[in-house]
Design a protein around this motif. Structure first.
Motif, short mmCIF file in Angstrom:
data_model
loop_
_atom_site.label_atom_id
_atom_site.label_comp_id
_atom_site.label_asym_id
_atom_site.label_seq_id
_atom_site.Cartn_x
_atom_site.Cartn_y
_atom_site.Cartn_z
N THR A 93 -8.66 5.71 7.85
CA THR A 93 -10.01 5.73 8.40
C THR A 93 -10.23 4.50 9.27
OG1 THR A 93 -11.04 4.55 6.56
CG2 THR A 93 -10.84 6.95 6.35
N PRO A 94 -11.11 4.60 10.27
CA PRO A 94 -11.38 3.45 11.14
C PRO A 94 -11.81 2.20 10.37
CG PRO A 94 -12.28 5.44 12.11
CD PRO A 94 -11.81 5.81 10.73
N LEU B 166 0.82 -1.21 0.00
CA LEU B 166 0.00 0.00 0.00
C LEU B 166 0.85 1.26 0.00
CD1 LEU B 166 -2.57 -1.05 2.75
CD2 LEU B 166 -2.96 -1.04 0.28
N ASP B 167 0.67 2.09 -1.01
CA ASP B 167 1.19 3.45 -0.93
C ASP B 167 0.46 4.16 0.20
OD1 ASP B 167 2.39 5.98 -1.82
OD2 ASP B 167 0.36 6.44 -2.49
N MET B 168 1.07 5.18 0.77
CA MET B 168 0.45 5.87 1.90
C MET B 168 -0.25 7.16 1.47
SD MET B 168 3.23 5.22 4.97
CE MET B 168 2.16 5.98 6.21
N ASP B 169 0.52 8.22 1.18
CA ASP B 169 -0.09 9.51 0.88
C ASP B 169 -0.85 9.47 -0.44
OD1 ASP B 169 1.01 11.39 3.07
OD2 ASP B 169 2.78 10.31 2.37
N GLY B 170 -2.11 9.86 -0.38
CA GLY B 170 -2.95 9.86 -1.57
C GLY B 170 -3.59 8.53 -1.87
N THR B 171 -3.28 7.51 -1.07
CA THR B 171 -3.84 6.16 -1.30
C THR B 171 -4.46 5.62 -0.02
OG1 THR B 171 -2.19 5.70 -3.03
CG2 THR B 171 -3.32 3.81 -2.06
N LEU B 172 -3.61 5.15 0.89
CA LEU B 172 -4.09 4.62 2.17
C LEU B 172 -4.59 5.75 3.06
CD1 LEU B 172 -4.36 2.34 4.29
CD2 LEU B 172 -1.98 2.80 4.91
N LEU B 173 -3.86 6.86 3.09
CA LEU B 173 -4.21 7.98 3.96
C LEU B 173 -5.16 8.92 3.23
CD1 LEU B 173 -0.68 8.89 5.39
CD2 LEU B 173 -2.32 7.18 6.22
N ASN B 174 -6.15 9.44 3.95
CA ASN B 174 -7.00 10.47 3.36
C ASN B 174 -6.26 11.80 3.37
OD1 ASN B 174 -7.26 11.51 5.99
ND2 ASN B 174 -9.24 10.52 6.34
#
Length: 273
Positions: free
Chosen positions: A22-23, A8-16
């Motif tokens: 998100t929970p 999983l990429d983080m910024d722009g993908t996993l993270l809003n």
């Protein structure tokens, strides 16, 4: 298909856009991990501002993060560097000279440290970016002479306006490339070892874990994610990706602000929260 590894990429993908998991997505990842699937974050971030998200999920004891856009892989429990692609730092001098000449900010990264050229001359936007890092205990240091660095250089990251970086990318594309140059975000260009990428790092980790590409799902949103999307058996782009990234993916899911990662975990891994 039971996926053994989810990258999983983080910024722009996993993270809003508030830089949160998100929970709903967090609960789904925890369920999948409990079933034996390895969750690996593949990010342009450093270990210090990516591992805390693994800790938040409770997945850090035996996990891994691929950081600096593939230049290093770090064990999240021990912080041991499992693999890294070291650069020849002297070859960065022309790029650094260009940045100074055009008043474009850059930093130099080892696995765990960030070095800047002149902190007092940093633009306000760069100062704000580094201020966000401080909550993770990550601070910048003044760049010393190359001979004084104790750890290998893994990445030069350039930060500026999209217009500045469009021109920089165009100019540098004409140079003989000793490095892998990636547009890692609208405001960033990264220079790394020519073999360093999220895809090559993911391949190395998967081979170490004896996991075949078809047993891997990867989700990303930008050009620096293409190599891992193409390596994985199932490569997915979120809806906020550029059109070229969507075209290269096997599937497109909802955006990072609309639980796109969760939707794919629900569809392909059968989790529901």
């Amino acid at each position: 298909m039971q996926y053994r590894l989810i990258a999983l990429d983080m910024d722009g993908t996993l993270l809003n856009d508030d830089h949160e998991i998100t929970p709903k997505t967090a609960a789904a990842l925890q369920q999948i991990a409990a079933q034996g699937t390895e969750i690996v974050f593949c990010t342009g971030r450093t270990p210090l501002n990516s591992i805390p998200y693994m800790e938040q999920l409770g997945l850090h004891h035996e996990g891994h993060v691929i950081v600096h856009n593939g230049a290093a892989t770090v064990h999240t429990g021990t912080h041991e560097i499992v693999h890294q692609f070291a650069m020849e730092p002297q070859a960065l001098e022309p790029y650094m000279h260009y940045c100074r000449q055009h008043h474009i900010h850059f930093d130099i990264n080892t696995a765990f440290d960030i070095y800047v050229d002149s902190p007092e001359q940093m633009q306000a936007a760069a100062q704000q970016m580094y201020a966000k890092f401080q909550s993770f205990g990550l601070t910048t240091q003044l760049l010393p002479h190359w001979s004084e660095l104790e750890q290998p250089v893994l990445k030069m990251s350039v930060f500026g306006t999209p217009e500045q970086l469009d021109q920089t990318h165009s100019d540098w594309s004409l140079w003989t490339q000793a490095f892998n140059m990636q547009r890692s975000g609208e405001f960033f260009i990264d220079l790394m070892h020519v073999q360093a990428s999220k895809g090559t790092a993911l391949r190395a980790l998967a081979e170490q874990r004896v996991i075949a590409p078809e047993q891997i799902m990867a989700i990303g949103n930008y050009y620096n994610d293409l190599s891992m999307l193409q390596y994985a058996g199932l490569g997915i782009a979120v809806d906020n990706s550029p059109i070229d990234v969507k075209a290269a993916a096997d599937e497109v899911t909802a955006s990072n602000n609309d639980d796109g990662v969760y939707q794919m975990l629900n569809k392909y891994c059968g989790v529901s929260v």
